[in-house]
Scaffold this active site. Structure first.
Site, PDB file in Angstrom:
ATOM      1  CD  GLU A 146      -2.841  -0.755   2.579  1.00  0.00           C
ATOM      2  OE1 GLU A 146      -3.580  -1.685   2.891  1.00  0.00           O
ATOM      3  OE2 GLU A 146      -2.707   0.273   3.294  1.00  0.00           O
ATOM      4  CG  ASP A 204      -3.681   7.844   8.998  1.00  0.00           C
ATOM      5  OD1 ASP A 204      -3.605   6.607   9.121  1.00  0.00           O
ATOM      6  OD2 ASP A 204      -3.943   8.413   7.927  1.00  0.00           O
ATOM      7  CE1 TYR A 239      -7.523  -1.716   7.294  1.00  0.00           C
ATOM      8  CE2 TYR A 239      -6.507  -1.056   5.228  1.00  0.00           C
ATOM      9  CZ  TYR A 239      -6.494  -1.109   6.603  1.00  0.00           C
ATOM     10  OH  TYR A 239      -5.441  -0.555   7.290  1.00  0.00           O
TER      11      TYR A 239
END
Lengths: 389, 273
Positions: free
Chosen positions: B49, B60, B174
């Site tokens: 990725e 994040d 995912y």
């Protein structure tokens, strides 16, 4: 397989968030849309707005200030007289009450200048719920007095050290907290920005400003105003005033922060100079570079210092329902002193942008009836204007 | 068959699980990033990725935030990432997935982004702030161009959403291991096993577990539940610690070999010296 888009104003708005927040936003949407119709919720909120916060706020005819503009009739919607000194409490009382009803036991919020932080901490003290405020380190330094107010009210203030250390980074950090503590925590967003349902919910909590103003102006003048003028950062005080007049012929003017000038990068005039994009969960106008990176903003008024704007205001721009303009720091300061000296009312530097624009276009306003939203009082800005004496 | 499907099929035949590694393109600099990709492949990573940095990455944690900042200060943008992919493609057939927030793509033009990504040799795309409700238009384009738009499921996703997302996701699904942001964690998120079993009711697409994965011990516990493990922050921490170190690539190699070992069937591990 059908998944429906929700929360759009024309092309703007939506719900651009990580999957983990989608269930939380749906829960919030359901709770809000069912509670807002409930008599008991409305009654409780109205009770606090009236007896605790001081609503309705006056619609004051500013004769001296009007005279300084020529033959203009200006009324000021006195949100500066609301408890804690700005319109922010309309929203935080609503949201914190909603959080209690939803059984959440922890409130988080972002703040830039600290006004929304103070208003959240206030509502949390009143309604007895734990409160954590995210604030950029840069802002903590610039607005130390409001940090003390929040702490006095029993809130915790967490310094945000990431990014530009200002409001947008405080929103990022609050969102990260919410992603992590989504089950127990309610995120009290301070403006008409963010993912659906925040823009519509915050607007409805703030629309009390416009609903009152409409009644008051009809009582005083027996007619609708020609112009509504309000400053625009995220946009909550402006849309709160504008929305109830949407179907009237009244002109709307939103005044953004021109900072050091639109030809520099030191401004926060999102609707005037920005492009469409996605930040903090919504599609709206943004200040960004050609690669889609969010640009740092600047304004003398900390409450306007934000690179985004509410999607509903982007929609008003698109359909030309409102006109968006900007005034520079210098012009805003002149408006600040003008209102202080003519009326004995020290406006917040944010609200001073609306005052300054009325002055700037006074020739256009002759013989017109104008309401300016005086969204907050200027006590908090004394240390900023100190150097202009 | 595209590179992602082929990879999962090959791994299945060998009784292996995928190791998917994330790095920010351009961290610590564009040249080094390319070398890191080849190192990751050599050490046993099966899918790479590549992050395209964004100024405000709300999903994040601090590690990837700093990594994005370093990449941004190298003036990385979408065009440069495509160039990088083209250069990697000259030497490698490893599946490449781009990961970025929606605004950079929106500014670039979603259609152009997909077309150019495909042409450069990209196989998949992950956009953490684009849930299926908002992804429809992009999905039409990506399906047409046969670029896999990979969607995320989180532990609090309802059954109804799991069903929809597992049908819409391409390449693999995912699975976010925790309600939270990215960042290396030590513990194994046990409740996720239940979520994985629930997803299995709706799909036989490969499931890959990400967020918090950082140690071979964790990998050992979760490897039998899924088809792949995604590692980002733990790898970036190694980059961060060795920014000035000449042995950066060696350190990365050691880390990846250790993580891959529990995911491999026999004793034969690609890339082990």
């Amino acid at each position: 397989m059908l998944v429906k888009k929700r929360g759009y104003f024309g092309k703007f708005g939506g719900c651009f968030v990580p999957e983990v927040l989608v269930p939380a936003l749906k829960e919030l949407e359901e709770a809000y849309f069912s509670l807002r119709k409930e008599e008991s919720f409305k009654k409780e909120l109205n009770y606090y707005l009236k007896n605790y916060a001081g609503r309705p706020t006056p619609l004051y005819r500013a004769r001296n200030f009007s005279r300084s503009l020529g033959e203009v009739k200006v009324y000021l919607k006195r949100e500066d007289l609301l408890h804690t000194g700005a319109h922010k409490l309309n929203n935080t009382l609503g949201q914190v009450l909603l959080a209690k009803k939803m059984g959440k036991n922890r409130i988080i919020a972002e703040t830039g200048a600290g006004q929304h932080g103070v208003a959240t901490a206030t509502a949390c003290a009143l309604l007895e719920i734990e409160c954590l405020i995210y604030m950029g380190e840069e802002d903590v330094r610039r607005q130390s007095l409001n940090v003390l107010r929040m702490k006095t009210l029993g809130a915790k203030v967490k310094k945000v050290k990431s990014g530009s250390q200002t409001l947008k980074d405080a929103v990022n950090e609050a969102l990260r907290d919410w992603v992590t503590n989504v089950k127990t925590t309610f995120y009290v967003l301070g403006s008409v920005v963010g993912p659906h349902p925040y823009p519509v919910m915050v607007r409805e909590f703030q629309a009390v400003i416009g609903r009152e103003a409409k009644k008051q102006i009809i009582r005083e003048e027996k007619r609708m105003p020609d112009y509504l003028i309000a400053c625009v950062g995220g946009g909550s005080n402006s849309i709160g005033l504008f929305h109830p007049f949407f179907k009237e012929k009244t002109h709307f003017i939103g005044v953004e922060a021109g900072g050091l000038g639109l030809n520099t990068t030191k401004h926060a005039a999102t609707l005037v100079k920005g492009k469409r994009g996605i930040l903090h969960g919504a599609l709206s106008y943004l200040l960004q570079d050609k690669n889609g990176q969010i640009r740092p903003t600047y304004s003398i008024a900390p409450g306007l210092d934000y690179p985004g704007v509410g999607p509903e205001l982007s929609y008003y721009k698109e359909i030309k329902r409102a006109k968006f303009v900007s005034v520079t720091d210098k012009e805003a300061l002149r408006g600040f002193f003008l209102l202080s000296k003519t009326e004995g009312i020290i406006p917040a530097l944010e609200s001073a942008h609306a005052i300054a624009y009325a002055k700037k276009i006074s020739s256009l306003l002759q013989n017109k009836l104008v309401i300016i939203n005086l969204s907050g009082r200027g006590d908090k800005d004394m240390h900023i204007i100190e150097k202009y004496f | 068959m595209n590179r992602i499907d082929k990879t999962f099929l090959d791994l299945k035949k060998r009784g292996e699980k995928a190791l998917i590694t994330f790095i920010s393109s351009g961290d610590p600099n564009p040249l080094k990033s390319e070398e890191i990709v080849f190192t990751l492949e050599k050490a046993g990573a099966n899918i790479i990725e590549l992050g395209i940095p964004f100024s405000d990455p709300i999903a994040d944690g601090p590690t990837i935030q700093s990594s994005s900042q370093r990449a941004l200060s190298e003036n990385i943008n979408i065009k440069k990432v495509f160039q990088m992919v083209r250069r990697i493609r000259k030497r490698s057939e490893i599946p490449l997935i781009l990961l970025t927030y929606f605004n950079p793509i929106y500014q670039f033009s979603p259609r152009e982004f997909i077309l150019q990504a495909k042409r450069a040799g990209v196989d998949g795309l992950i956009i953490p702030d684009l849930p299926p409700e908002e992804a429809k238009e992009l999905q039409v384009i990506s399906d047409k161009e046969e670029l896999d738009l990979i969607l995320l499921i989180s532990p609090n996703s309802s059954k109804g959403r799991i069903k929809i997302i597992s049908q819409l996701s391409r390449g693999f699904i995912y699975v976010v291991s925790v309600t939270g942001i990215t960042g290396a964690r030590k513990e194994v998120p046990y409740p996720i096993k239940k979520v994985i079993l629930r997803i299995r009711e709706f799909t036989d697409k490969p499931l890959c577990l990400g967020f918090g994965m950082s140690t071979p011990e964790q990998v050992k516990v979760v490897k039998d539940w899924v088809e792949g493990i995604i590692v980002g922050s733990a790898l970036i921490k190694i980059i961060e610690k060795n920014l000035e170190n000449q042995n950066l690539l060696k350190e990365i190699e050691k880390f990846v070999i250790k993580l891959k070992r529990p995911l491999s069937s026999g004793n034969k591990i690609t890339g082990e010296p």
